[in-house]
Design an enzyme around this catalytic site. Structure first.
Site, mmCIF file in Angstrom:
data_model
loop_
_atom_site.group_PDB
_atom_site.id
_atom_site.type_symbol
_atom_site.label_atom_id
_atom_site.label_comp_id
_atom_site.label_asym_id
_atom_site.label_seq_id
_atom_site.Cartn_x
_atom_site.Cartn_y
_atom_site.Cartn_z
ATOM 1 N N LYS A 124 0.970 -1.198 0.008
ATOM 2 C CA LYS A 124 0.003 0.098 0.115
ATOM 3 C C LYS A 124 0.767 1.116 0.046
ATOM 4 C CE LYS A 124 -3.034 -1.571 3.705
ATOM 5 N NZ LYS A 124 -3.845 -1.201 4.866
ATOM 6 N N LYS A 170 2.963 1.971 2.514
ATOM 7 C CA LYS A 170 2.947 2.309 3.810
ATOM 8 C C LYS A 170 3.796 1.659 4.445
ATOM 9 C CE LYS A 170 -1.595 3.272 5.911
ATOM 10 N NZ LYS A 170 -3.035 2.749 6.328
HETATM 11 N N1 C2G Z 1 -10.516 5.508 11.058
HETATM 12 C C1 C2G Z 1 -11.557 6.252 11.784
HETATM 13 N N2 C2G Z 1 -11.161 7.437 12.217
HETATM 14 C C2 C2G Z 1 -10.024 8.058 11.950
HETATM 15 C C3 C2G Z 1 -8.957 7.126 11.392
HETATM 16 C C4 C2G Z 1 -9.111 6.033 11.011
HETATM 17 O O1 C2G Z 1 -12.639 5.938 11.872
HETATM 18 N N3 C2G Z 1 -9.806 9.365 12.251
HETATM 19 C C5 C2G Z 1 -10.738 4.090 10.703
HETATM 20 C C6 C2G Z 1 -10.695 3.947 9.205
HETATM 21 O O2 C2G Z 1 -11.849 4.226 8.543
HETATM 22 C C7 C2G Z 1 -10.261 2.239 9.167
HETATM 23 C C8 C2G Z 1 -9.902 2.115 10.423
HETATM 24 O O3 C2G Z 1 -10.218 3.266 11.344
HETATM 25 O O4 C2G Z 1 -11.876 1.831 9.057
HETATM 26 C C9 C2G Z 1 -8.364 1.738 10.329
HETATM 27 O O5 C2G Z 1 -7.891 2.781 9.878
HETATM 28 P P1 C2G Z 1 -6.295 2.374 9.281
HETATM 29 O O6 C2G Z 1 -5.593 1.773 10.238
HETATM 30 O O7 C2G Z 1 -6.129 3.708 8.556
HETATM 31 O O8 C2G Z 1 -6.821 1.434 7.909
HETATM 32 P P2 C2G Z 1 -6.747 1.772 6.475
HETATM 33 O O9 C2G Z 1 -5.414 2.108 6.135
HETATM 34 O O10 C2G Z 1 -7.804 2.423 5.981
HETATM 35 O O11 C2G Z 1 -6.571 -0.026 5.997
HETATM 36 O O12 C2G Z 1 -8.544 -3.632 3.411
HETATM 37 C C10 C2G Z 1 -8.601 -2.285 3.839
HETATM 38 C C11 C2G Z 1 -7.546 -1.615 4.470
HETATM 39 O O13 C2G Z 1 -6.680 -2.652 5.477
HETATM 40 C C12 C2G Z 1 -7.821 -0.418 5.705
#
Ligand code: C2G
Length: 133
Positions: A44, A46
């Site tokens: 990704k 990341k």
């Molecule tokens: N999230 C949230 N509010 C934030 C930050 C994140 O509600 N301020 C939620 C995101 O929408 C997600 C979860 O927390 O549902 C995890 O966020 P991330 O760790 O950033 O995950 P992401 O990079 O979106 O990876 O296959 C899907 C991916 O693995 C999702």
């Protein structure tokens, strides 16, 4: 038992993550978190601050989380939902619509993200502090 599944990197765990997990868990009786592996994150573009095992341990310490499994690819969701008999996939709405193709096997629910916090924001704020020192 209503089973919920969600996916994410959960790096530099913050209250936006916790609120997502809490709301997801409250939609059912059991919450599975598929946690992005370091290798999947590299795909990704990341690089998590905390390696997978540390991110996994932190999630397992959260009262809302019942099981943590590895997320190694984008395509595993359908298999996971069937294998773990998930009734709903719950994600933050930055993913709005992205997983609607799974609606044939489970509910797909997008919850409002928590404003004002993100792992990226934390990193950038800390970098600014570092420059002031
Ligand atoms: N999230 C949230 N509010 C934030 C930050 C994140 O509600 N301020 C939620 C995101 O929408 C997600 C979860 O927390 O549902 C995890 O966020 P991330 O760790 O950033 O995950 P992401 O990079 O979106 O990876 O296959 C899907 C991916 O693995 C999702």
């Amino acid at each position: 038992m209503r089973r919920i599944i969600t996916y994410g990197t959960y790096d530099l765990l913050h209250y936006g993550h916790i609120r997502l997990l809490q709301r997801a868990r409250e939609m059912g009786d059991y919450l599975i978190v598929a946690l992005s592996t370091d290798e999947f994150n590299a795909g990704k573009g990341k690089k998590a601050y905390h390696p997978y095992e540390e991110r996994k341990a932190m999630l397992e310490a959260i009262r809302y989380v019942d099981l943590v499994i590895p997320e190694t690819c984008w395509e595993q969701k359908r298999t996971d939902i069937l294998r773990y008999q998930a009734d709903a996939l719950v994600m933050g709405d930055d993913w709005q619509g992205k997983f609607d193709d799974l609606k044939d096997i489970c509910e797909v629910i997008y919850l409002p993200r928590t404003d004002g916090i993100s792992t990226t924001q934390i990193k950038s704020d800390l970098a600014k502090l570092g420059r002031k020192d």
